[in-house]
Enzyme design. Structure first.
Site, PDB file in Angstrom:
ATOM      1  N   GLU A 122       8.893   3.228   4.358  1.00  0.00           N
ATOM      2  CA  GLU A 122       8.406   2.071   3.625  1.00  0.00           C
ATOM      3  C   GLU A 122       9.458   0.966   3.731  1.00  0.00           C
ATOM      4  O   GLU A 122      10.646   1.246   3.583  1.00  0.00           O
ATOM      5  CB  GLU A 122       8.165   2.392   2.151  1.00  0.00           C
ATOM      6  CG  GLU A 122       7.483   1.229   1.436  1.00  0.00           C
ATOM      7  CD  GLU A 122       7.186   1.511  -0.045  1.00  0.00           C
ATOM      8  OE1 GLU A 122       7.544   2.575  -0.566  1.00  0.00           O
ATOM      9  OE2 GLU A 122       6.578   0.632  -0.658  1.00  0.00           O
ATOM     10  N   ALA A 255      14.712   5.983  -4.473  1.00  0.00           N
ATOM     11  CA  ALA A 255      13.962   7.133  -3.998  1.00  0.00           C
ATOM     12  C   ALA A 255      12.652   6.679  -3.382  1.00  0.00           C
ATOM     13  O   ALA A 255      12.242   5.540  -3.566  1.00  0.00           O
ATOM     14  CB  ALA A 255      13.671   8.099  -5.151  1.00  0.00           C
ATOM     15  N   MET A 256      12.002   7.601  -2.668  1.00  0.00           N
ATOM     16  CA  MET A 256      10.799   7.248  -1.914  1.00  0.00           C
ATOM     17  C   MET A 256       9.744   8.337  -2.016  1.00  0.00           C
ATOM     18  O   MET A 256      10.044   9.519  -1.838  1.00  0.00           O
ATOM     19  CB  MET A 256      11.207   6.995  -0.452  1.00  0.00           C
ATOM     20  CG  MET A 256      10.062   6.702   0.478  1.00  0.00           C
ATOM     21  SD  MET A 256       9.222   5.152   0.006  1.00  0.00           S
ATOM     22  CE  MET A 256       7.584   5.506   0.626  1.00  0.00           C
ATOM     23  N   GLU A 257       8.512   7.902  -2.250  1.00  0.00           N
ATOM     24  CA  GLU A 257       7.410   8.801  -2.618  1.00  0.00           C
ATOM     25  C   GLU A 257       6.638   9.405  -1.450  1.00  0.00           C
ATOM     26  O   GLU A 257       5.444   9.707  -1.598  1.00  0.00           O
ATOM     27  CB  GLU A 257       6.432   8.016  -3.494  1.00  0.00           C
ATOM     28  CG  GLU A 257       5.603   6.924  -2.761  1.00  0.00           C
ATOM     29  CD  GLU A 257       6.180   5.514  -2.826  1.00  0.00           C
ATOM     30  OE1 GLU A 257       7.419   5.388  -3.002  1.00  0.00           O
ATOM     31  OE2 GLU A 257       5.416   4.551  -2.682  1.00  0.00           O
ATOM     32  N   ASN A 258       7.258   9.624  -0.282  1.00  0.00           N
ATOM     33  CA  ASN A 258       6.538  10.190   0.868  1.00  0.00           C
ATOM     34  C   ASN A 258       5.672  11.372   0.433  1.00  0.00           C
ATOM     35  O   ASN A 258       6.115  12.215  -0.346  1.00  0.00           O
ATOM     36  CB  ASN A 258       7.544  10.685   1.910  1.00  0.00           C
ATOM     37  CG  ASN A 258       8.649   9.690   2.136  1.00  0.00           C
ATOM     38  OD1 ASN A 258       8.392   8.575   2.565  1.00  0.00           O
ATOM     39  ND2 ASN A 258       9.870  10.067   1.787  1.00  0.00           N
ATOM     40  N   HIS A 290       8.563   8.715 -11.571  1.00  0.00           N
ATOM     41  CA  HIS A 290       8.007   7.558 -10.852  1.00  0.00           C
ATOM     42  C   HIS A 290       7.504   7.976  -9.468  1.00  0.00           C
ATOM     43  O   HIS A 290       6.353   7.707  -9.109  1.00  0.00           O
ATOM     44  CB  HIS A 290       9.080   6.480 -10.742  1.00  0.00           C
ATOM     45  CG  HIS A 290       8.661   5.274  -9.976  1.00  0.00           C
ATOM     46  ND1 HIS A 290       8.207   4.123 -10.582  1.00  0.00           N
ATOM     47  CD2 HIS A 290       8.610   5.028  -8.634  1.00  0.00           C
ATOM     48  CE1 HIS A 290       7.904   3.229  -9.654  1.00  0.00           C
ATOM     49  NE2 HIS A 290       8.146   3.752  -8.463  1.00  0.00           N
ATOM     50  N   GLU A 291       8.350   8.632  -8.703  1.00  0.00           N
ATOM     51  CA  GLU A 291       7.948   9.000  -7.336  1.00  0.00           C
ATOM     52  C   GLU A 291       6.816  10.022  -7.368  1.00  0.00           C
ATOM     53  O   GLU A 291       5.894   9.964  -6.566  1.00  0.00           O
ATOM     54  CB  GLU A 291       9.137   9.529  -6.530  1.00  0.00           C
ATOM     55  CG  GLU A 291      10.364   8.617  -6.476  1.00  0.00           C
ATOM     56  CD  GLU A 291      10.079   7.159  -6.131  1.00  0.00           C
ATOM     57  OE1 GLU A 291       9.047   6.878  -5.487  1.00  0.00           O
ATOM     58  OE2 GLU A 291      10.892   6.288  -6.525  1.00  0.00           O
ATOM     59  N   HIS A 294       3.494   8.356  -8.040  1.00  0.00           N
ATOM     60  CA  HIS A 294       2.941   7.662  -6.873  1.00  0.00           C
ATOM     61  C   HIS A 294       1.940   8.539  -6.115  1.00  0.00           C
ATOM     62  O   HIS A 294       1.136   8.028  -5.337  1.00  0.00           O
ATOM     63  CB  HIS A 294       4.057   7.272  -5.902  1.00  0.00           C
ATOM     64  CG  HIS A 294       4.645   5.910  -6.137  1.00  0.00           C
ATOM     65  ND1 HIS A 294       3.884   4.784  -6.361  1.00  0.00           N
ATOM     66  CD2 HIS A 294       5.940   5.474  -6.124  1.00  0.00           C
ATOM     67  CE1 HIS A 294       4.690   3.720  -6.482  1.00  0.00           C
ATOM     68  NE2 HIS A 294       5.937   4.116  -6.361  1.00  0.00           N
ATOM     69  N   GLU A 313       3.346  -0.395  -7.344  1.00  0.00           N
ATOM     70  CA  GLU A 313       4.649  -0.358  -8.012  1.00  0.00           C
ATOM     71  C   GLU A 313       4.555  -0.772  -9.487  1.00  0.00           C
ATOM     72  O   GLU A 313       5.141  -0.128 -10.351  1.00  0.00           O
ATOM     73  CB  GLU A 313       5.670  -1.217  -7.260  1.00  0.00           C
ATOM     74  CG  GLU A 313       6.020  -0.678  -5.861  1.00  0.00           C
ATOM     75  CD  GLU A 313       6.600   0.735  -5.850  1.00  0.00           C
ATOM     76  OE1 GLU A 313       6.950   1.259  -6.926  1.00  0.00           O
ATOM     77  OE2 GLU A 313       6.683   1.322  -4.748  1.00  0.00           O
TER      78      GLU A 313
HETATM   79  N1  BES Z   1       8.385   2.953  -2.961  1.00  0.00           N
HETATM   80  C1  BES Z   1       9.643   2.737  -3.596  1.00  0.00           C
HETATM   81  C2  BES Z   1      10.803   2.877  -2.670  1.00  0.00           C
HETATM   82  C3  BES Z   1      11.009   1.741  -1.706  1.00  0.00           C
HETATM   83  C4  BES Z   1      11.388   0.523  -2.153  1.00  0.00           C
HETATM   84  C5  BES Z   1      10.873   1.902  -0.368  1.00  0.00           C
HETATM   85  C6  BES Z   1      11.608  -0.513  -1.245  1.00  0.00           C
HETATM   86  C7  BES Z   1      11.074   0.873   0.510  1.00  0.00           C
HETATM   87  C8  BES Z   1      11.446  -0.342   0.077  1.00  0.00           C
HETATM   88  C9  BES Z   1       9.850   3.710  -4.737  1.00  0.00           C
HETATM   89  O1  BES Z   1       8.706   4.213  -5.307  1.00  0.00           O
HETATM   90  C10 BES Z   1      10.555   2.947  -5.819  1.00  0.00           C
HETATM   91  O2  BES Z   1       9.977   2.078  -6.378  1.00  0.00           O
HETATM   92  N2  BES Z   1      11.819   3.274  -6.086  1.00  0.00           N
HETATM   93  C11 BES Z   1      12.647   2.572  -7.011  1.00  0.00           C
HETATM   94  C12 BES Z   1      12.898   3.337  -8.267  1.00  0.00           C
HETATM   95  C13 BES Z   1      11.793   3.340  -9.256  1.00  0.00           C
HETATM   96  C14 BES Z   1      12.129   4.226 -10.435  1.00  0.00           C
HETATM   97  C15 BES Z   1      11.428   1.977  -9.758  1.00  0.00           C
HETATM   98  C16 BES Z   1      13.966   2.355  -6.310  1.00  0.00           C
HETATM   99  O3  BES Z   1      14.174   2.951  -5.253  1.00  0.00           O
HETATM  100  O4  BES Z   1      14.776   1.604  -6.824  1.00  0.00           O
HETATM  101 ZN    ZN Z   2       7.706   2.982  -6.663  1.00  0.00          ZN
END
Ligand code: BES
Ligand code: ZN
Length: 846
Positions: A122, A255-258, A290-291, A294, A313
């Protein structure tokens, strides 16, 4: 690609892709410098899509071979991808490409971290792995074969066959490429399991580097709690046989929700009482949730295009905040969220980076993972729920999951679900998604013959075209003796100016307005200090009680800075009552005790037409802190002793609230004893919350030398703890030392600047040391710009995100403005600057 000119993408230009993908087959032959990726994709013409050339994204790929239906072809290649002629009907497209994960320092696509392969796709990283229509509205099932000698080889979905040197995975749920993940390395797992509401067994694993096994228990507990909560509150069940989490040390984000294979920055999953603070535990619980959430809001239902990012998000942040409220204290969570919104989203919305919750154009989508999309996006969901009510919200969500499962959706789809299930017209409400800026809400009162009338007016500064927003304003009324005479009622404001009457009242009430911070606005209300003290003492709404205190604290600091007054006696007296009230939650009392940050004060002064002087703000904060300590010297020690926890460490709300209050009191005590109590706490500490809290006090007092050395000695081998060591020294030191100290730390042998956590530990902390970063001679700005220039060559995404610390540059005096502008211009002029940073700097200067 640095050499291609940046392109602006517009929401209104959306066109669907011309083909559908039934299935993707990928084979990875792993090698650090020459990984081969073989792909076989079945394309079928999409019936309703407009005529278009066949184009697949692809960046930094070496094409080895391409074929259509088995016949070799020679496609036209560009830095952005591949173009070729294709048959009219369905066809199978095959490519083999070579990539070099070990050379990938941008941490996007397939890269290596400590010898381990991992991916981050992502938003647009998959195109660095293979040629593909890398857009979220193209959803397909994936079958993946990984070949390599690494003992653990993971991908999305359920495990298939595996044997000597290979592992296969199949993900039955159609997904966009941004949710693809692959991990391979020498990993060990912390296993767990979960039985879903329909009785299905799910195997859970947290995969970590050997040595980190003892830091997985909390993550597992949090995962199980999240799975249970999503079933109970949203009726959402998990949909694969396994759920894997991997901890990675080098990661741009949290983190990332793959799908089925969440990848975490190790700082956001690994925890133990000795190495992690209460705040770390709470954040890990929230981010795992959170992840995981998703899986439905993001994965099963994804975004049509990246303009719809808030669809997943904003909603998922809203869901994780509900989860934390349920696991801990809703009042404390709400106050924390509002502090965060004001600290990160308000400056964004009121400065050069302002954009709507759903942006309408971008150059680099990575620059739009912002507080506005996330936090304001979550506020918008909260308002919607407040307007339609809890039951209607639940029904609408059921319809959303039912109607859109398996689809790539838009904000229009989301709002249509609410319109269809409630019958409510959301045309005006939709403005929240398109209008940038923070609305200001002013209010006047009238009292006549038992009727109390509130008249509100709204406007959005800096946005001349702004139309009135729908504002849910939660209001309650208190009688003269402090009793509540009208419980919370949500007023629905839709016009620029609007009055609401409360009748049948025996005496003129005191209104408590915007309870729970029911809309993300700036409330402008000329109230006397005595009325605020009254609310501070009596409001039944915890948020507004805190808010009254915050108003008084800001007013006090403002008067100290602008008029040189002494701290406000009456306020400190009222605050003392609350802090010493044992019937109140210690976590809430700790929040009451915390002063507004200097950055918050700068924002406040700027809003009041005063140019903030960072040195004066620092001096005022210090002298207010000293005054509080001196005034309360008689009981600080006893109350702190009462906060002692005599039980084995538990990261839950009960114990952590006590430690938070104890920590705030220790900071005050340190102002009286020069660090004696802090040193004793440091020496005796058996958990990181107490150890780091004490160390912070010692750094602030300037007596940290021995403790700092001991801390480094103790934690030398632990990267995450050493991040804290780097961060704390810069964040808590006196402003005149901040830049020097940050600079000295960049020469420390453990300053691995290519690791985003370590880079942020030093430079994120420098930016947070308000008066230190804004040192009059510009040393702070210069040092940061030097390092941003350096990091950009390796990691544009993390560099671009850090540029936003300059977003408030126009708030300050001319001299500081000129210094910051010069640094931004120096950045902009750097030859070969990434598109990510170019876009940020252009917007900041624009
Ligand atoms: N999908 C995002 C991670 C992401 C963000 C991937 C930007 C690529 C580019 C993930 O779900 C996310 O939002 N992560 C947040 C933490 C969350 C608790 C708000 C992060 O990584 O800060
Ligand atoms: Zn997210």
């Amino acid at each position: 690609m640095k050499d291609a000119s940046p392109q602006t993408i517009y929401l209104e230009d959306y066109t669907p892709f011309g083909w559908r993908i039934a299935e993707v087959h990928l084979t990875f032959r792993l090698a650090p410098h020459a990984t081969r990726v073989l792909s076989r994709i079945r394309f079928d013409p999409a019936p309703d899509a407009p005529e278009q050339d066949f184009f697949l994204h692809g960046e930094d790929l070496t094409l080895i071979r391409a074929a259509i239906d088995g016949a070799e072809i020679t496609p036209a290649l560009s830095p952005q991808g591949l173009r070729c002629a294709v048959p009219d009907g369905s066809f199978t497209f095959e490519t083999e490409v070579e990539i070099a994960p070990a050379a990938n320092t941008a941490l996007e696509g397939l890269y290596m971290s400590n010898g381990m392969y991992c991916t981050q796709c992502e938003a647009e990283g998959f195109r660095k792995i293979t040629y593909y229509p890398d857009r979220p509205d193209v959803m397909a099932t994936f079958t993946v074969r990984i070949e390599g000698t690494e003992p653990v080889k993971l991908s999305n979905g359920n495990p298939g066959g595996s044997g000597n040197g290979y592992a296969e995975w199949h993900d039955p749920w159609p997904k966009p490429a941004y949710l693809f993940a692959l991990v391979a390395g020498d990993l060990v797992n912390h296993p767990g399991s979960f039985t879903t509401m329909s009785g299905k067994e799910v195997a859970l694993n947290i995969w970590v580097r050997p040595g980190d096994e003892n830091k997985c228990a909390w993550g597992m507990e949090s995962l199980i709690a999240s799975m249970r909560w999503d079933e109970k509150v949203y009726g959402r069940e998990y949909d694969l046989d396994v759920f894997n989490i991997v901890a990675v040390d080098d990661f741009n984000m949290g983190a990332m929700e793959n799908k089925g294979l969440n990848v975490f920055n190790s700082s956001c999953v690994l925890a133990s009482p000795e190495t992690s603070t209460d705040a770390n535990f709470e954040r890990i619980e929230a981010i795992i949730a959170h992840e995981y959430f998703h899986n439905w809001t993001g994965n099963r239902i994804t975004c049509r295009d990246w303009f719809q990012l808030c669809l997943k998000e904003g909603l998922t942040v809203y869901r994780d905040s509900q989860f934390t409220s349920d696991m801990r204290s809703p009042e404390v969570k709400r106050i924390g969220d509002v502090i965060d919104l004001r600290a990160r989203q308000f400056p964004e919305d009121q400065g050069p980076l302002s954009h709507p919750v759903r942006p309408e154009s971008f150059q680099e989508i990575n620059n739009f993972y912002t507080a506005t999309v996330y936090e304001k996006g979550a506020e918008v969901i909260g308002m919607l729920k407040r307007l339609v009510g809890d039951d209607a919200y639940a029904k609408a969500l059921d319809l959303y999951f039912d109607r859109h499962d398996g689809q790539a959706c838009t904000i229009e789809d989301w709002l249509a679900v609410f319109q269809d299930s409630t019958g409510r017209d959301l045309t005006q409400f939709k403005r929240w998604y398109s209008q940038p800026g923070t609305p200001h809400l002013s209010v006047t009162e009238d009292w006549q013959d038992g009727t109390f009338t509130l008249t509100f007016a709204q406007h959005t500064p800096g946005q001349p075209d702004a139309q009135p927003q729908v504002l849910p304003i939660a209001v309650g009324l208190l009688g003269p003796n402090g009793d509540e005479v009208a419980p919370t009622r949500v007023l629905e404001m839709t016009e620029t100016r609007q009055s609401f009457a409360f009748d049948g009242l025996g005496a003129r009430p005191v209104p408590s307005i915007l309870r729970g911070f029911s809309a993300p606005v700036v409330l402008e209300r000329a109230t006397s200090a005595s009325e605020k003290s009254f609310l501070l003492a009596h409001d039944t709404d915890a948020f507004n009680r805190w808010e009254a205190n915050r108003d008084l604290a800001r007013a006090c600091l403002e008067a100290m800075v602008t008029e040189g007054t002494e701290p406000d006696d009456a306020w400190l007296g009222a605050l003392e009552q609350v802090v010493r009230d044992d019937t109140l939650d210690p976590a809430f009392r700790a929040l009451m005790l915390a002063l507004p940050t200097q950055a918050e004060m700068a924002q406040h002064l700027h809003a009041n037409g005063v140019t903030p002087d960072p040195d004066a703000l620092y001096a005022a904060s210090e002298s207010l802190g000293n005054a509080m300590a001196a005034r309360w010297s008689g009981w600080l020690g006893d109350l702190r002793a009462a906060c002692t926890v005599d039980a084995p460490y538990d990261p839950g709300a009960g114990q952590s609230g006590k430690r938070a209050l104890g920590g705030a009191l220790l900071a005050l005590l340190t102002r009286l004893d020069g660090g004696a109590a802090a040193q004793a706490q440091f020496d005796a500490a058996d958990n990181m919350t107490l150890q780091l809290g004490a160390l912070g006090c010692l750094v602030h007092a300037g007596t940290e030398h021995a403790a700092l050395a001991r801390f480094a000695e103790q934690w030398r081998g632990d990267r995450l703890v050493m991040d804290k060591w780097f961060a704390l020294q810069v964040a808590a030191t006196a402003p005149e030392n901040a830049a020097t100290r940050a600079e000295a730390l960049t020469r420390h042998p453990d300053f691995d600047w290519k690791n985003p956590n370590r880079f942020r530990a030093v430079f994120g902390s420098l930016a947070m040391n308000h008066a230190g970063f804004h040192a009059r001679d510009g040393r702070g700005y210069r040092l940061l710009a030097d390092w941003l220039i350096r990091l950009d060559e390796k990691n544009p995404q993390t560099t671009a995100r850090m540029c936003s610390v300059f977003q408030t540059w126009r708030r300050y005096d001319n001299a500081r403005q000129a210094l910051m502008k010069a640094e931004l211009e120096r950045l902009a002029a750097k030859p070969g600057l990434s598109h990510d940073v170019t876009e940020m700097v252009t917007r900041l200067l624009g």
